[in-house]
Each structure stands twice: as structure tokens, then as C-alpha cells.
Design an enzyme around this catalytic site. Structure first.
Site, PDB file in Angstrom:
ATOM      1  N   LYS A  16      37.739  63.444  -6.920  1.00 15.09           N
ATOM      2  CA  LYS A  16      37.381  62.731  -8.153  1.00 15.09           C
ATOM      3  C   LYS A  16      37.003  61.255  -8.131  1.00 15.09           C
ATOM      4  O   LYS A  16      36.422  60.747  -8.920  1.00 15.09           O
ATOM      5  CB  LYS A  16      38.621  62.718  -9.148  1.00 15.09           C
ATOM      6  CG  LYS A  16      39.959  61.902  -8.709  1.00 15.09           C
ATOM      7  CD  LYS A  16      40.689  62.047  -9.954  1.00 15.09           C
ATOM      8  CE  LYS A  16      42.382  61.226  -9.638  1.00 15.09           C
ATOM      9  NZ  LYS A  16      41.702  59.755  -9.737  1.00 15.09           N
ATOM     10  N   ASP A  17      37.063  60.778  -6.659  1.00 20.51           N
ATOM     11  CA  ASP A  17      36.825  59.501  -6.382  1.00 20.51           C
ATOM     12  C   ASP A  17      35.345  59.446  -5.663  1.00 20.51           C
ATOM     13  O   ASP A  17      34.634  58.418  -5.454  1.00 20.51           O
ATOM     14  CB  ASP A  17      37.771  58.885  -5.273  1.00 20.51           C
ATOM     15  CG  ASP A  17      38.751  58.427  -6.000  1.00 20.51           C
ATOM     16  OD1 ASP A  17      38.692  58.301  -7.238  1.00 20.51           O
ATOM     17  OD2 ASP A  17      39.722  58.129  -5.236  1.00 20.51           O
TER      18      ASP A  17
ATOM     19  N   ARG B  52      38.196  58.095 -19.373  1.00 24.32           N
ATOM     20  CA  ARG B  52      38.409  59.394 -19.964  1.00 24.32           C
ATOM     21  C   ARG B  52      39.726  59.425 -20.574  1.00 24.32           C
ATOM     22  O   ARG B  52      40.068  59.818 -21.628  1.00 24.32           O
ATOM     23  CB  ARG B  52      38.150  60.435 -18.856  1.00 24.32           C
ATOM     24  CG  ARG B  52      38.121  61.989 -19.173  1.00 24.32           C
ATOM     25  CD  ARG B  52      39.639  62.377 -18.956  1.00 24.32           C
ATOM     26  NE  ARG B  52      39.963  62.205 -17.415  1.00 24.32           N
ATOM     27  CZ  ARG B  52      41.251  62.266 -17.168  1.00 24.32           C
ATOM     28  NH1 ARG B  52      42.379  62.773 -17.882  1.00 24.32           N
ATOM     29  NH2 ARG B  52      41.742  62.019 -15.735  1.00 24.32           N
ATOM     30  N   ARG B  53      40.648  59.056 -19.835  1.00 22.83           N
ATOM     31  CA  ARG B  53      42.025  58.981 -20.396  1.00 22.83           C
ATOM     32  C   ARG B  53      42.419  58.183 -21.363  1.00 22.83           C
ATOM     33  O   ARG B  53      42.883  58.432 -22.500  1.00 22.83           O
ATOM     34  CB  ARG B  53      43.074  58.550 -19.043  1.00 22.83           C
ATOM     35  CG  ARG B  53      43.224  59.687 -17.947  1.00 22.83           C
ATOM     36  CD  ARG B  53      44.093  58.806 -16.872  1.00 22.83           C
ATOM     37  NE  ARG B  53      44.207  59.913 -15.804  1.00 22.83           N
ATOM     38  CZ  ARG B  53      44.510  59.555 -14.379  1.00 22.83           C
ATOM     39  NH1 ARG B  53      44.542  58.346 -14.314  1.00 22.83           N
ATOM     40  NH2 ARG B  53      44.549  60.752 -13.583  1.00 22.83           N
TER      41      ARG B  53
ATOM     42  N   ARG C 165      44.618  48.186 -13.066  1.00 22.33           N
ATOM     43  CA  ARG C 165      44.205  48.653 -11.666  1.00 22.33           C
ATOM     44  C   ARG C 165      45.489  48.855 -10.750  1.00 22.33           C
ATOM     45  O   ARG C 165      46.428  48.143 -11.329  1.00 22.33           O
ATOM     46  CB  ARG C 165      43.179  47.693 -11.161  1.00 22.33           C
ATOM     47  CG  ARG C 165      41.840  47.587 -11.788  1.00 22.33           C
ATOM     48  CD  ARG C 165      41.136  49.087 -11.391  1.00 22.33           C
ATOM     49  NE  ARG C 165      41.245  49.216  -9.988  1.00 22.33           N
ATOM     50  CZ  ARG C 165      40.473  48.717  -9.043  1.00 22.33           C
ATOM     51  NH1 ARG C 165      39.455  47.963  -9.406  1.00 22.33           N
ATOM     52  NH2 ARG C 165      40.634  49.239  -7.609  1.00 22.33           N
TER      53      ARG C 165
ATOM     54  N   ARG D  43      51.393  50.691 -10.676  1.00 21.26           N
ATOM     55  CA  ARG D  43      51.200  51.075 -11.853  1.00 21.26           C
ATOM     56  C   ARG D  43      52.518  51.507 -12.588  1.00 21.26           C
ATOM     57  O   ARG D  43      52.835  51.127 -13.702  1.00 21.26           O
ATOM     58  CB  ARG D  43      50.213  51.911 -12.162  1.00 21.26           C
ATOM     59  CG  ARG D  43      48.923  51.885 -11.667  1.00 21.26           C
ATOM     60  CD  ARG D  43      47.783  52.991 -12.014  1.00 21.26           C
ATOM     61  NE  ARG D  43      46.489  52.205 -11.320  1.00 21.26           N
ATOM     62  CZ  ARG D  43      45.265  52.716 -11.848  1.00 21.26           C
ATOM     63  NH1 ARG D  43      45.385  53.593 -12.848  1.00 21.26           N
ATOM     64  NH2 ARG D  43      44.413  52.452 -11.209  1.00 21.26           N
TER      65      ARG D  43
ATOM     66  N   CYS E  21      31.471  56.831 -13.984  1.00 25.49           N
ATOM     67  CA  CYS E  21      32.815  56.725 -14.078  1.00 25.49           C
ATOM     68  C   CYS E  21      32.849  56.180 -15.490  1.00 25.49           C
ATOM     69  O   CYS E  21      34.151  56.245 -16.015  1.00 25.49           O
ATOM     70  CB  CYS E  21      33.436  55.873 -13.128  1.00 25.49           C
ATOM     71  SG  CYS E  21      32.943  54.091 -13.385  1.00 25.49           S
TER      72      CYS E  21
END
Length: 317
Positions: free
Chosen positions: A79-80, A127-128, A145, A151, A241
Site C-alpha cells: 500500500k506504500d 481514506r480512513r 504521523r 500512534r 494518496c
């Protein structure tokens, strides 16, 4: 080849998933494997992912190291990885995918449904953020970030009520069982194209014999096909992104199913397309052909339905 050198980002998550791949390479070849940590701009900058220019900030330094023969393969979180081809490099293997879902990690075992009104929920993903705003417009979505530990600490020290993270990443760090308070099912909460999957990138050309053997063992044809379908939607929409897009592909009972959803950044609009194809066989070529077919049809439907009118896409038809 004296040792197969595996390049990776230096974060705890990247090192964990790369160590698992390195162990599989060693088991497949019986040879020596060396892990080469590489620092990327995305690892040291505290700017938002969108302002940095997208997920490619994590991949570019790894790719340059590979091209400069500082390593023989690099391990990416799929996904990156940008969808555009990179001159001189190719995806050599796609290992079997881990859990593609997102999870909520919240105080006191709270779920998305039970978070109090006005709760602060952190994510660095557009998206989230769009999905949170759609399902819980009363929440305060906070752009964050940092690595997984950073996090999670925002929840532990009560700066935030919760964060949304990838189940696969938490699982690879051995944190999933203790930290996830709510599993967000793909049927209601589709995740990033390729989430949960790894990409093993190599230089173009015929690989050395031991490396070729390792790549053949690592590759999982079903994962390769489903990730191709999801990422090809992203490519066809020319989305980066900053575009809130979720996609889920599965192979079940001989059919390849793909569902893709485009959200408006504020979560007030969305459009979904679902398509299926029957691969002529289980060969890699036929699976890939089916994947590209369903992705093309899904992308055309999303664009025809007006996705480019409310989401940051580069195409208009």
C-alpha cells in the site's frame, strides 16, 4: 552471490516484516541473508503524508539503493508503493497476504460505535478520515504521523480517544490481540489497495539462481492477482494518496471479485463499483488477466458515476 541482501526501511514494523521475509529466503535457498536498513524521507519528516507527495516517499530511497546495487531485493508494504512502473525495477514476488482489515485501537475497549460524541480519533490516511467522517460525523478526526508505537502512545497518554491502524502491521509486531478494540470489516470498511500484502522488488533482468529460487517460493499467485486488481483500479483512476479510495478483491469458488469505493474527503459522498471475472485457469497469467479485466470495468463504472467530481482524481472520464 555470497549473500542475498534485503533492503528495508528501518522502522520496527518494516524490520519485523522484512525479517520474516529474510527467514523465508534463507529457508528456501540455504544461503546467507543480510538485512540492509535504509532511511527514507518519509521516515524522518513529520509533515502529513499528502503534503509530502504521497506514499512514494517511503519507497524512493529503497528503490535507489536497489538500483545502486546496495541490496539485491527490497521489501515494501504494497500500500506504500506507487502504481506507476519504476525504470529498472520489477515486482519479483508477492507473498501471501496478511489480514487486510483496519482496526480501531481505543481507550477502555471502546469500539467505533461506542466512542463518545466528539471523541478524537487519529489517522494519517485520507481514506480512513473520509470513512470516519461518513460513519461518525460527530467525531473529531485528527491528522497524525509517526510509527505504530508513536500512534498508540497518543491513546495511552489520552491525547486521543483512538487511532485507526492496519491489522496486518499490528499483527506483524505482535500487538494485534492486545491493542485492537474493534475489527472493521472489509464489507463496510474497505481498506487501501494492497493493504496487508508485501511487495518484493528486484532489478529487471534474469535474477541469480538462488534469488530466483527464493522469489518462486515467496510468490503467492492468489495474493498477486487480488492485489493487482485493487492497485489497477488506483492506477486507472490516476489516484494518489490524497484520494480516499478503498478496494477489496477476493478469489472464491473460481471467481475473482472486486469491490472498489471512492469517497469524498469530507465523507459526505461515495460511489461503489463491484465486478467479477472467471479466470480461464489458476495460472499466474490467467489470474492476472482476470484481475486487470475486473479493475478496468470497476474504474470505468466509478468514473461514469461521477467519482472525479467529488474526489481528488487526475482523470475526468
Amino acid at each position: 552471490m555470497s549473500a542475498i541482501r534485503v533492503g528495508t526501511r528501518g522502522s520496527a514494523l518494516a524490520m519485523a516484516q522484512t525479517t520474516a521475509i529474510a527467514n523465508r529466503i534463507q529457508a528456501a535457498t540455504g544461503g546467507e541473508v543480510e538485512i540492509i536498513p535504509i532511511t527514507t524521507h518519509g521516515d524522518v519528516s513529520r509533515e502529513s503524508l499528502a503534503s509530502l507527495g504521497g506514499t512514494g516517499v517511503f519507497a524512493s530511497a529503497l528503490r535507489e539503493a536497489l538500483l545502486n546495487d546496495e541490496c539485491d531485493v527490497v521489501v515494501h508494504s504494497f500500500k506504500d508503493l506507487p502504481t506507476d512502473p519504476y525504470a529498472g525495477l520489477v515486482i519479483g514476488a508477492t507473498p501471501k497476504r496478511a489480514d487486510a482489515r483496519d482496526v480501531l485501537c481505543a481507550r477502555a475497549g471502546l469500539t467505533l460505535a461506542t466512542l463518545p460524541e466528539g471523541a478524537k480519533v487519529g489517522t494519517g490516511s485520507p481514506r480512513r478520515a473520509a470513512q470516519l467522517r461518513e460513519l461518525r460525523p460527530d467525531l473529531e478526526v485528527v491528522d497524525i504521523r509517526g510509527n505504530v508505537d508513536t500512534r498508540l502512545k497518543l491513546v495511552a497518554d489520552e491525547t486521543l480517544h483512538a487511532v485507526v491502524l492496519a491489522a496486518a502491521g499490528l499483527g506483524r509486531l505482535g500487538l494485534l490481540e492486545n491493542m485492537a478494540t474493534d475489527y472493521l470489516e472489509l464489507s463496510d470498511w474497505p481498506t487501501a489497495p494492497g493493504q496487508g500484502a508485501l511487495a518484493i522488488e528486484v532489478r529487471t533482468g534474469k535474477p541469480e539462481r538462488l534469488l530466483a529460487k527464493a522469489l518462486a517460493v515467496l510468490n503467492h499467485a492468489t495474493t498477486q492477482a487480488t492485489v493487482t486488481a485493487e492497485r489497477h483500479v488506483l492506477a486507472r483512476l490516476e489516484a494518489g494518496c490524497a484520494a480516499p479510495i478503498g478496494a477489496t478483491a477476493v478469489i472464491d469458488d473460481g471467481l475473482l471479485f472486486l469491490t472498489a469505493t471512492v469517497y469524498s474527503p469530507d465523507g459526505t459522498r461515495r460511489i461503489t463499483a463491484s465486478h467479477a471475472a472467471t479466470p480461464e485457469s489458476h495460472s499466474v497469467v490467467d489470474l492476472q488477466d482476470a484481475a486487470l479485466d475486473v479493475a478496468d470495468r470497476a474504474a470505468r463504472e466509478l468514473l461514469a458515476g461521477g467519482a472525479a467530481e467529488f474526489a481528488p482524481l487526475s482523470v475526468t472520464q
